[in-house]
Design an enzyme around this catalytic site. Structure first.
Site, short mmCIF file in Angstrom:
data_model
loop_
_atom_site.label_atom_id
_atom_site.label_comp_id
_atom_site.label_asym_id
_atom_site.label_seq_id
_atom_site.Cartn_x
_atom_site.Cartn_y
_atom_site.Cartn_z
N GLY A 130 0.83 -1.20 0.00
CA GLY A 130 0.00 0.00 0.00
C GLY A 130 0.86 1.24 0.00
CD GLN A 155 3.33 5.96 2.61
OE1 GLN A 155 2.38 5.38 2.12
NE2 GLN A 155 4.35 5.32 3.15
CB CYS A 168 5.29 2.24 7.05
SG CYS A 168 4.75 3.78 6.30
CG LEU A 169 6.57 1.24 0.91
CD1 LEU A 169 6.16 1.51 -0.52
CD2 LEU A 169 7.61 0.14 0.97
CG HIS A 217 -0.41 1.18 7.39
ND1 HIS A 217 0.59 0.71 8.20
CD2 HIS A 217 0.18 2.07 6.54
CE1 HIS A 217 1.74 1.30 7.87
NE2 HIS A 217 1.51 2.13 6.86
CD GLU A 218 -0.97 2.36 2.82
OE1 GLU A 218 -0.58 3.53 2.68
OE2 GLU A 218 -0.21 1.42 3.11
CG HIS A 250 0.27 6.92 5.43
ND1 HIS A 250 1.44 7.38 5.97
CD2 HIS A 250 0.45 5.58 5.25
CE1 HIS A 250 2.30 6.38 6.11
NE2 HIS A 250 1.72 5.27 5.68
NI NI Z 1 2.63 3.40 5.60
#
Ligand code: NI
Length: 172
Positions: free
Chosen positions: A46, A51, A91-92, A133-134, A137
């Site tokens: 995701g 991000q 998480c990226l 999670h996304e 953000h």
């Molecule tokens: Ni993340």
């Protein structure tokens, strides 16, 4: 296709609250495609627009093994949640760091697709957790915000170490 640079913790731009998507044009779809490319390249499931320094309310998700289940959620809202579940999340924006966070087990979501068409969906398992999670953000929230301070400190230390290593290798 273009690959975005992913912002990393503790970059303050990750804390920006996002504004709604209003234009569902070719440029929006190109951005979503490039976000999928960026996500696949980084082996993520995701990626949220903030991000990649785009402060609009949309995320891209693909939890499938074979990269065949692309999901664009624009202006998403979690309508209802049930149960509790947690898995090791990553998480990226916080590479190489993983931790468990308490989430709902199932979610019902309303969103718009890449053409602006409204839809609703149920999700459970990894997908349900990924959605939660996304969507965090989009509020400027990271999964480590749920963790005790010593774990946040550990994440910060790790990011500094990675940054230093990459500088030495001449990356980024
Ligand atoms: Ni993340």
């Amino acid at each position: 296709m273009a690959i975005y640079k992913v912002l990393r913790y503790p970059d303050e731009r990750l804390r920006t609250e996002c504004v709604p998507v209003t234009e569902f044009d070719d440029e929006f779809r190109k951005t979503a495609d490039d976000m999928f490319e960026t996500m696949y390249k980084n082996e993520g499931v995701g990626l949220a627009a903030p991000q990649v320094n785009i402060h609009r309310r949309f995320v891209v998700i693909d939890c499938s093994e074979d990269r065949s289940a692309q999901l664009v959620l624009a202006n998403p809202v979690i309508v209802s949640k049930t149960g509790t579940a947690s898995i090791d999340e990553g998480c990226l924006s916080i590479p190489e760091f993983r931790a468990k966070v308490k989430r709902a087990e199932k979610v019902h979501v309303r969103a718009q697709d890449r053409y602006g068409k409204e839809f609703e969906m149920d999700a459970d398992g990894l997908l349900a957790i990924c959605i939660q999670h996304e969507l965090d953000h989009l509020e400027g929230k990271l999964f480590i915000d749920y963790l005790p301070q010593f774990k946040k400190d550990r994440a910060l230390k790790l990011m500094k170490k990675i940054e230093k290593e990459e500088k030495e290798e001449g990356k980024r």
